[in-house]
Design an enzyme around this catalytic site. Structure first.
Site, PDB file in Angstrom:
ATOM      1  N   CYS A 271       0.647  -1.340  -0.068  1.00 53.92           N
ATOM      2  CA  CYS A 271       0.206   0.120   0.071  1.00 53.92           C
ATOM      3  C   CYS A 271       0.841   1.304  -0.158  1.00 53.92           C
ATOM      4  O   CYS A 271       0.760   1.882  -1.002  1.00 53.92           O
ATOM      5  CB  CYS A 271      -1.015  -0.169   1.068  1.00 53.92           C
ATOM      6  SG  CYS A 271      -2.168  -1.169   0.778  1.00 53.92           S
TER       7      CYS A 271
HETATM    8  N1  LIG Z   1      -3.413  -5.138   1.224  1.00 52.71           N
HETATM    9  C1  LIG Z   1      -3.548  -4.512   2.070  1.00 52.71           C
HETATM   10  O1  LIG Z   1      -3.003  -4.522   3.187  1.00 52.71           O
HETATM   11  C2  LIG Z   1      -4.539  -3.539   1.868  1.00 52.71           C
HETATM   12  C3  LIG Z   1      -5.186  -2.364   2.857  1.00 52.71           C
HETATM   13  C4  LIG Z   1      -6.001  -1.536   2.391  1.00 52.71           C
HETATM   14  C5  LIG Z   1      -6.339  -1.376   0.981  1.00 52.71           C
HETATM   15  N2  LIG Z   1      -5.729  -2.095  -0.035  1.00 52.71           N
HETATM   16  C6  LIG Z   1      -6.242  -1.883  -1.334  1.00 52.71           C
HETATM   17  O2  LIG Z   1      -7.162  -2.972  -1.791  1.00 52.71           O
HETATM   18  C7  LIG Z   1      -6.685  -3.339  -3.259  1.00 52.71           C
HETATM   19  C8  LIG Z   1      -6.468  -5.015  -3.192  1.00 52.71           C
HETATM   20  O3  LIG Z   1      -5.218  -5.093  -2.337  1.00 52.71           O
HETATM   21  P1  LIG Z   1      -4.919  -6.548  -2.324  1.00 52.71           P
HETATM   22  O4  LIG Z   1      -3.424  -6.467  -1.381  1.00 52.71           O
HETATM   23  O5  LIG Z   1      -6.039  -7.250  -1.781  1.00 52.71           O
HETATM   24  O6  LIG Z   1      -4.437  -7.147  -3.714  1.00 52.71           O
HETATM   25  P2  LIG Z   1      -4.054  -8.718  -4.068  1.00 52.71           P
HETATM   26  O7  LIG Z   1      -3.366  -8.552  -5.227  1.00 52.71           O
HETATM   27  O8  LIG Z   1      -3.834  -9.325  -2.856  1.00 52.71           O
HETATM   28  O9  LIG Z   1      -5.722  -9.075  -4.519  1.00 52.71           O
HETATM   29  C9  LIG Z   1      -6.130  -8.670  -5.736  1.00 52.71           C
HETATM   30  C10 LIG Z   1      -7.014  -9.921  -6.291  1.00 52.71           C
HETATM   31  O10 LIG Z   1      -7.890  -9.625  -7.284  1.00 52.71           O
HETATM   32  C11 LIG Z   1      -7.873 -10.570  -8.296  1.00 52.71           C
HETATM   33  N3  LIG Z   1      -8.431 -10.075  -9.699  1.00 52.71           N
HETATM   34  C12 LIG Z   1      -7.590  -9.128 -10.496  1.00 52.71           C
HETATM   35  N4  LIG Z   1      -8.330  -8.973 -11.549  1.00 52.71           N
HETATM   36  C13 LIG Z   1      -9.289  -9.397 -11.463  1.00 52.71           C
HETATM   37  C14 LIG Z   1     -10.724  -9.470 -11.970  1.00 52.71           C
HETATM   38  N5  LIG Z   1     -10.811  -9.067 -13.217  1.00 52.71           N
HETATM   39  N6  LIG Z   1     -11.969 -10.212 -11.499  1.00 52.71           N
HETATM   40  C15 LIG Z   1     -11.685 -10.863 -10.449  1.00 52.71           C
HETATM   41  N7  LIG Z   1     -10.444 -10.668  -9.609  1.00 52.71           N
HETATM   42  C16 LIG Z   1      -9.706 -10.180 -10.394  1.00 52.71           C
HETATM   43  C17 LIG Z   1      -6.290 -11.160  -8.312  1.00 52.71           C
HETATM   44  O11 LIG Z   1      -6.213 -12.317  -8.709  1.00 52.71           O
HETATM   45  C18 LIG Z   1      -5.987 -10.952  -6.854  1.00 52.71           C
HETATM   46  O12 LIG Z   1      -6.497 -12.180  -6.154  1.00 52.71           O
HETATM   47  C19 LIG Z   1      -5.765  -2.214  -3.788  1.00 52.71           C
HETATM   48  O13 LIG Z   1      -6.301  -1.438  -4.338  1.00 52.71           O
HETATM   49  C20 LIG Z   1      -4.908  -1.788  -2.334  1.00 52.71           C
HETATM   50  O14 LIG Z   1      -4.325  -0.975  -2.470  1.00 52.71           O
HETATM   51  C21 LIG Z   1      -4.984  -3.221   0.293  1.00 52.71           C
END
Ligand SMILES: NC(=O)c1ccc[n+]([C@@H]2O[C@H](COP(=O)([O-])OP(=O)(O)OC[C@H]3O[C@@H](n4cnc5c(N)ncnc54)[C@H](O)[C@@H]3O)[C@@H](O)[C@H]2O)c1
Length: 428
Positions: A271
């Site tokens: 993030c």
């Molecule tokens: N990881 C954190 O601590 C955190 C905290 C707050 C906010 N965020 C935000 O949340 C969002 C997700 O982060 P994350 O860490 O969970 O990401 P991640 O990469 O762990 O997960 C994203 C998921 O989306 C899936 N995906 C991609 N394209 C897709 C589609 N078209 N249809 C369905 N699934 C699809 C991927 O396969 C993956 O499993 C980001 O914008 C991030 O900035 C993350």
């Protein structure tokens, strides 16, 4: 979190760290959840009750509430059988520093195409971190174009940023400091208020773009707090002052607070780095200056390499030396290695011809994909058999090692490591 609530059918698009934790928590609260992910293996694992990521208590939630949560790769089943969809796909950084919205756009289009055939109001909520204006100017037009329906009438739209921290994600989700609801229309606001009504925290109702900015401003501020204390820490080290005593003294001031004042080798993760990059890139394109945020990033780029500068005071030539690395995850209690501070450190050690011996309790599998050729140890104590040891992640188990007789350069402040023959901290 007790009391009457309306059971909802929820779909979660993107079952990663945020999506799966959100889904599992809503399942625990009694809602019916369907996760959709393009990754078939992930969906299969979730259905078997095996979390595809390491996150405390997630496995227990998935098995205890398995009747409330399933996963699929099929948008049709998920969207048709739910009333609310949370979009939780990744929003990584492009090579030029701009935000990559391709996953967000693809998933929005897939949802809209199903909504075209659905004869019921449906709420779409963006949980992914997106720059201000994205929900209104990117998501809304795509939803309308591909569904042939009107947002605000047939489709609801909301922006509900997520503030969880990996490692304590479930606790953070269920016991959030605040819930931010950005909304396009009243019906969307009321639906989200109903969904969150038993959460014991303030709920802020605001515009879509303010909700988006709250997330960026929060992350940029927290990153700044860490870079700030690291800069102070670098000075303290020169002055022979214990930075942690300074942090404690500062933290007692209620206006400042002690959190995020642990000096060390800097911030990483999925993030802070990408959100800071995206804000800076946005500002450049829009002729705005981001002097503070750019400095925050600059301090963070240099901070991990200070560990090597200190190491070289004790071992000036690293060529052929074996350097042990304790910790590969970007922080403890996660297997996430995105932007881990161990990465620039290992790159520099390799450049200087050192041999690496590394260990992490959870993140070695992910790290091996990036660095297949370094030596991975089967236990933390194996790493101790090196010419010097660098501590890069503050895992609890590293406090129990016998550091006696070793050279230890600590980037994360493990008190017991001070028993080493030679011990230096990055900022203390
Ligand atoms: N990881 C954190 O601590 C955190 C905290 C707050 C906010 N965020 C935000 O949340 C969002 C997700 O982060 P994350 O860490 O969970 O990401 P991640 O990469 O762990 O997960 C994203 C998921 O989306 C899936 N995906 C991609 N394209 C897709 C589609 N078209 N249809 C369905 N699934 C699809 C991927 O396969 C993956 O499993 C980001 O914008 C991030 O900035 C993350």
């Amino acid at each position: 979190m007790l009391g009457y609530f309306m059971k909802m059918n929820i779909s979660i698009v993107g079952a990663g760290y945020v999506g799966l934790v959100t889904g599992a928590c809503f399942a625990k609260l009694g809602h019916k959840v369907t996760c959709v992910d393009i990754n078939r293996e992930k969906a299969q694992k979730i259905n078997e009750g095996i979390p595809p990521i390491f996150e405390q208590d997630l496995e227990e939630l998935l098995s205890t509430y398995k009747q409330n949560i399933t996963a699929t790769t099929d948008y049709n089943t998920a969207i048709t059988n739910s009333d609310i969809t949370f979009i939780c796909v990744g929003t990584p950084t492009l090579k030029n520093g701009n935000i990559d919205l391709s996953f967000l756009k693809d998933s929005t289009i897939s949802i809209a195409k199903i909504l075209k055939e659905k004869n019921k109001w449906h709420l779409v909520v963006i949980k992914s971190t997106v720059l201000p204006g994205t929900t209104q100017n990117v998501v809304l037009p795509l939803l309308e174009k591909h569904s042939g329906k009107k947002v605000g009438i047939d489709i609801g739209l909301g922006m509900n940023p997520e503030f969880l921290k990996e490692g304590v994600a479930i606790k953070d989700f269920l016991e959030s400091d605040r819930i931010v609801i950005g909304y396009y229309d009243e019906k969307s606001l009321n639906t989200l208020k109903e969904l969150y009504k038993n959460f014991n925290c303030p709920i802020l109702e605001t515009t879509l773009s303010a909700a988006e900015m709250i997330k960026y401003a929060s992350n940029a501020f927290l990153a700044t707090k860490i870079s700030f204390i690291n800069e102070i820490g670098n000075m303290c080290k020169k002055l022979g002052i214990d930075t942690y005593a300074v942090a404690e003294g500062m933290g007692l001031d209620k206006r400042i607070g002690r959190a995020f004042l642990d000096s060390g080798i800097g911030w990483g993760g999925s993030c802070f780095p990408k959100d800071v990059d995206a804000l800076i890139a946005w500002a450049k394109e829009n002729n705005e200056k981001t002097r503070i945020i750019e400095s925050t990033r600059e301090v963070n780029q240099q901070q991990p390499l200070r560990l090597i500068t200190i190491l070289k005071k004790h071992i000036p030539k690293l060529q052929g030396k074996t350097i042990g690395i304790l910790g590969l995850a970007f922080k403890p209690d996660t297997d996430d290695i995105r932007e881990s501070r161990a990465i620039p450190i290992i790159d520099q050690l390799i450049k200087e011809g050192a041999n690496i011996k590394a260990y992490d309790p959870e993140a070695m599998k992910n790290f091996k994909k990036l660095y297949p050729n370094i030596n991975y140890c089967s236990s933390a104590s194996d790493v101790l058999n090196s010419d010097a040891i660098l501590i890069t992640t503050k895992w609890d188990e590293f406090t129990e090692l016998d550091y006696k007789g070793k050279i230890v350069i600590d980037g994360r402040r493990i008190e017991t490591a001070k028993r080493a023959k030679i011990y230096e901290g990055v900022c203390w």
